[in-house]
Design a protein around this motif. Structure first.
Motif, short mmCIF file in Angstrom:
data_model
loop_
_atom_site.label_atom_id
_atom_site.label_comp_id
_atom_site.label_asym_id
_atom_site.label_seq_id
_atom_site.Cartn_x
_atom_site.Cartn_y
_atom_site.Cartn_z
N ALA A 213 -21.24 40.85 -21.52
CA ALA A 213 -20.45 41.86 -20.82
C ALA A 213 -19.36 41.22 -19.97
O ALA A 213 -18.20 41.66 -19.98
N ALA A 214 -19.70 40.15 -19.25
CA ALA A 214 -18.71 39.49 -18.40
C ALA A 214 -17.61 38.83 -19.22
O ALA A 214 -16.43 38.86 -18.84
N ALA A 215 -17.98 38.24 -20.36
CA ALA A 215 -17.01 37.51 -21.15
C ALA A 215 -16.09 38.42 -21.96
O ALA A 215 -15.00 38.00 -22.35
N HIS A 216 -16.51 39.67 -22.20
CA HIS A 216 -15.75 40.54 -23.09
C HIS A 216 -15.13 41.74 -22.39
O HIS A 216 -14.40 42.52 -23.03
N ALA A 217 -15.38 41.92 -21.12
CA ALA A 217 -14.95 43.15 -20.44
C ALA A 217 -13.45 43.38 -20.56
O ALA A 217 -13.01 44.50 -20.87
N GLU A 218 -12.65 42.36 -20.33
CA GLU A 218 -11.20 42.55 -20.34
C GLU A 218 -10.69 42.86 -21.75
O GLU A 218 -9.92 43.81 -21.94
N VAL A 219 -11.14 42.12 -22.73
CA VAL A 219 -10.70 42.37 -24.10
C VAL A 219 -11.15 43.75 -24.57
O VAL A 219 -10.38 44.48 -25.22
N LEU A 220 -12.36 44.14 -24.25
CA LEU A 220 -12.85 45.45 -24.67
C LEU A 220 -12.10 46.58 -23.97
O LEU A 220 -11.96 47.68 -24.52
N ARG A 221 -11.60 46.31 -22.78
CA ARG A 221 -10.76 47.30 -22.09
C ARG A 221 -9.49 47.56 -22.89
O ARG A 221 -9.06 48.70 -23.04
N TRP A 222 -8.91 46.50 -23.44
CA TRP A 222 -7.71 46.66 -24.27
C TRP A 222 -8.03 47.43 -25.54
O TRP A 222 -7.24 48.27 -25.98
N VAL A 223 -9.18 47.15 -26.13
CA VAL A 223 -9.57 47.85 -27.35
C VAL A 223 -9.77 49.33 -27.07
O VAL A 223 -9.28 50.20 -27.81
N GLU A 224 -10.45 49.64 -25.99
CA GLU A 224 -10.72 51.04 -25.65
C GLU A 224 -9.43 51.80 -25.38
O GLU A 224 -9.31 52.98 -25.71
N ALA A 225 -8.45 51.09 -24.82
CA ALA A 225 -7.16 51.74 -24.51
C ALA A 225 -6.28 51.88 -25.75
O ALA A 225 -5.19 52.46 -25.67
N GLY A 226 -6.72 51.33 -26.88
CA GLY A 226 -5.92 51.39 -28.09
C GLY A 226 -4.81 50.36 -28.14
O GLY A 226 -3.95 50.40 -29.03
N GLU A 227 -4.82 49.42 -27.19
CA GLU A 227 -3.76 48.40 -27.16
C GLU A 227 -4.07 47.23 -28.07
O GLU A 227 -3.16 46.51 -28.48
N VAL A 228 -5.32 47.03 -28.39
CA VAL A 228 -5.75 46.03 -29.36
C VAL A 228 -6.52 46.74 -30.45
O VAL A 228 -7.45 47.50 -30.16
N THR A 229 -6.14 46.51 -31.70
CA THR A 229 -6.74 47.24 -32.82
C THR A 229 -7.70 46.40 -33.65
O THR A 229 -8.42 46.93 -34.49
N GLY A 230 -7.70 45.10 -33.41
CA GLY A 230 -8.58 44.22 -34.17
C GLY A 230 -8.91 42.96 -33.42
O GLY A 230 -8.15 42.52 -32.54
N LEU A 231 -10.03 42.36 -33.76
CA LEU A 231 -10.47 41.12 -33.12
C LEU A 231 -10.84 40.09 -34.18
O LEU A 231 -11.52 40.41 -35.16
N ARG A 232 -10.38 38.89 -33.97
CA ARG A 232 -10.78 37.76 -34.81
C ARG A 232 -11.74 36.92 -33.99
O ARG A 232 -11.42 36.49 -32.89
#
Length: 760
Positions: A213-232
């Motif tokens: 949770a701590a390591a992914h919170a910021e990236v997942l925030r972008w995903v939830e906002a629709g600003e990031v559509t994919g993750l490698r």
């Protein structure tokens, strides 16, 4: 699983390529036809990072890339253009080169096991203080000093535990939760798991829900906002429990396109229990590049290597290199696993573990999935070391009985490290008989890929993993797609190449055979190349091979010989003229191979990635060479000319490759219905073996020329035709009609060695 992009365009972000630069490039990438921008890691990296894989703070975006405002602006710009944004994330490790830049690591060093973040890193706390390999030698403690409540060693700064100041620097050091040791002790004694053998990258325990949770919170925030559509997902094999991680990530990002940097052996499958869309495509790279290699050239190529003193027994070299990786570079991990066998004496446990790790035929097993790979490793290790067979069998029994145990997890994640360091980063620089094959995800013992295997693999990809990524070049490939395409031509002229190598080696030999043969192939594949690029590459290749010099124990005299060789060869006008005469034989066929590779990848199943700059010819070698700045202004101008109707010649500039790339990417984006099913197609006629073709969804046919030297020698296409399904067909690359239901390939491929036919 998710809404995959039509394609991706990989951008290497860094000080010279920030969010603002990518925002400015977005319109060009959209015109090119790219479905998404695919960025290297964007979280806050260690100070001075040039690549972003040494993330030091997962809670914020990189300031060097432009910070949060510019990240948001880029995301908004891509959304306006209808493009996706795919971000590379690094769950396995964090950068700790400068502890003060990593708040979690700093706190661990300051408070030890009592730190709130003690469980965030994979530290063997039972072995005492954290060993930090920063000293030049174990006697260098005299150079320690205390400044401003910190312990300092030259440019290295570390925290002091509360109440531990006072006295000499040595006294203060002895009171800390860490101990400085010589960097030479890292391989065998470190108490924290690293990323491979890189001391400055400490492994993170993302299998723990709190750490995840701590390591992914910021990236997942972008995903939830629709600003990031994919993750490698970088290096999943380093994780303790990759499958569980993928399931947790999928639950947290249900709509994101997820691809993993998983390197598969030729007959290996991605674990079906992973809820991801696929891999980053190294298996596709092997298949596409391999189909342009002439199997008839294997005997001549192998004979030259053997004559030159280059090893040709792939299995023996790979096994030896993996064994060395386990016993030297990764000895600390081997010892940590051996300690999990308390009933086995260390003198038996350590060699048994090392032999088992070296015996895995794949990067790792994922028990209970992949049990066959474990059994293969157990059998092979026991056969080589029968005196250890009982111990080896016992390890296998324990792993199967408890697939979630620490023993099982550490064996699996360490076998991946052994494979990567032993094969990719050592054997790949020793087995230099044919460098075009020596790629990440390659099979050094297979001389290319025949057309039947190619179609079988691509048909299976469409059926099983239609949204997986495919690639030809990445930031990690040992040489670019166009270098490999040119080198593939050598498989068609092994005699001419062997004669040239004999002449060149007699005139300007390198004193180490494997490097000598690799150097001549590199000159052919990457020409023109200057002394800085060639010298830097050969210095790296020699140290990775670990035969005459290494990163840890360099041989200055040998290193200087290599530098002098580079200068001497490039200054030898007669030799350069001879080299360029050979290049005349491979240049144009190399262009044909390059276009063929590009078309098959871009039109085939999966989501194709275009590595930055490779829409034109790109003759880059391993990083940092392949991270050089890209001239996007030139590409913009050429694309504008192409869109005005220009059909360029097949020439040095590579505009034809830009044409093929743009036409195919735009079709993928604008007419996705064309890219459904996959069916192999067969040409008919005297030169049928020189064509590789497939149909997608009944409305699109891709055809490429293979083995162009042999085709020309046989007199060209002659009466060879490509029977097409009913309908009227137009080549999307040239805009010309196919002309008949079974067009002659001499007509269809008269302008370019590839065609992309679309039913009108």
């Amino acid at each position: 699983m998710s809404a995959a992009p039509s394609s991706t365009y990989r951008m290497q972000l860094g000080p010279g390529c920030t969010f603002a630069e990518v925002s400015e490039l977005a319109e060009y990438l959209n015109l090119l036809g790219a479905g998404a921008v695919y960025a290297s890691p964007v979280l806050q990296a260690a100070p001075g990072s040039t690549h972003g894989y040494d993330v030091a703070d997962t809670t914020r975006v990189s300031e060097a890339l432009g910070g949060e405002d510019q990240r948001r602006q880029l995301a908004q710009r891509l959304r306006e253009l209808g493009m996706g944004f795919v971000v590379d994330i690094v769950p396995n490790h964090m950068g700790v080169a400068k502890p003060e830049a990593n708040a979690w690591w700093w706190d661990v060093l300051k408070h030890g096991r009592e730190s709130l973040y003690a469980k965030y890193f994979d530290i063997d706390w039972g072995r005492g203080p954290v060993l930090l390999p920063v000293l030049g030698s174990d006697s260098a403690e005299d150079d320690l000093r205390v400044e401003d409540d910190r312990l300092v060693y030259y440019e290295h700064v570390f925290p002091l535990a509360p109440g531990t100041g006072g006295g000499s620097a040595r006294d203060v050091h002895a009171r800390q939760h860490y101990r400085f040791v010589s960097w030479r002790r890292a391989a065998g004694e470190l108490t924290y798991r690293r990323f491979f053998d890189i001391n400055e990258l400490a492994a993170v325990r993302v299998e723990d829900p709190e750490v995840f949770a701590a390591a992914h919170a910021e990236v997942l925030r972008w995903v939830e906002a629709g600003e990031v559509t994919g993750l490698r997902i970088d290096h999943p094999d380093g994780l303790t429990a990759p499958g569980a991680y993928m399931r947790r990530l999928r639950q947290a990002a249900p709509g994101a396109w997820l691809v993993v940097e998983k390197i598969l052996a030729p007959e290996e499958e991605l674990p079906p229990s992973w809820p991801v869309d696929g891999t980053t495509g190294y298996e596709a790279l092997r298949e596409v590049c391999g189909v342009f290699v002439d199997p008839a050239g294997e005997a001549g190529v192998t004979a030259l290597a053997a004559e030159a003193g280059v090893p040709v027994n792939v299995h023996d070299v790979e096994r030896g290199c993996k064994r060395s990786a386990a016993n030297v570079m990764l000895l600390a991990e081997v010892r940590r696993i051996a300690r999990l066998l308390p009933d086995v004496p260390a003198e038996l446990a350590e060699p048994a573990v090392a032999e088992l790790l070296a015996a895995f035929p794949v990067y790792r097993s994922y028990l209970p999935e992949g049990d066959g790979h474990l059994q293969a490793a157990l059998d092979a290790a026991s056969a080589v070391r029968p005196e250890l067979a009982v111990v080896i069998a016992s390890i296998g029994e324990r792993m199967r009985a408890e697939p979630e145990s620490e023993l099982t997890q550490r064996v699996q994640q360490t076998s991946a490290m052994v494979m990567a360091k032993g094969v990719e980063d050592t054997a790949g620089y020793r087995l230099t008989r044919f460098a075009a094959l020596n790629e990440v995800g390659g099979a050094f013992d297979r001389f290319g890929v025949d057309v039947a295997e190619f179609h079988a693999k691509w048909s299976a990809r469409q059926a099983g993993w239609p949204d997986t990524m495919t690639t030809l070049s990445t930031h990690d490939t040992k040489r670019s797609e166009d270098v490999r395409a040119r080198l593939a031509v050598l498989s068609e002229i092994p005699g001419e190449f062997a004669a040239a190598v004999r002449r060149w080696s007699a005139r300007r030999p390198l004193p180490e055979p494997t490097l000598n043969l690799l150097a001549w192939q590199t000159l052919v594949g990457a020409w023109p190349i200057d002394a800085d690029r060639l010298g830097g590459y050969l210095a790296k290749a020699a140290k990775e091979a670990k035969l005459r010099t290494t990163w840890v124990d360099p041989d200055p005299a040998f290193d200087e010989q290599v530098r002098q060789w580079v200068r001497a060869v490039l200054a030898d006008t007669e030799l350069v003229a001879d080299l360029e005469r050979l290049l005349e034989l491979v240049r144009v066929p190399g262009w044909s191979n390059s276009l063929g590779q590009k078309l098959l990848q871009l039109a085939g199943p999966g989501v194709p990635d275009v590595y930055q700059g490779t829409e034109l010819w790109d003759y880059s070698l391993v990083d940092p060479d392949n991270r050089r700045p890209v001239d996007f202004d030139a590409r913009r101008m050429l694309l504008k000319r192409l869109d005005a109707g220009w059909l360029p010649d097949l020439d040095e500039r590579g505009s034809a490759k830009l044409l093929v790339t743009a036409r195919t990417l735009r079709l993928r984006r604008d007419r996705p219905e064309l890219f459904g099913s996959y069916r192999a197609m067969r040409a008919e006629g005297v030169a049928a073996r020189h064509a590789v073709a497939f149909a997608r969804s009944g409305g699109l046919v891709a055809v490429a020329t293979r083995l162009p030297v042999g085709l020309a020698a046989a007199g060209g296409w002659g009466d060879t035709r490509l029977p097409l399904p009913d309908g009227e067909w137009t080549d999307a690359i040239t805009g010309r009609a196919a002309g008949s239901r079974a067009p002659l390939l001499a007509d269809l491929l008269g302008t370019y060695p590839v065609a992309l036919l679309v039913k009108d």
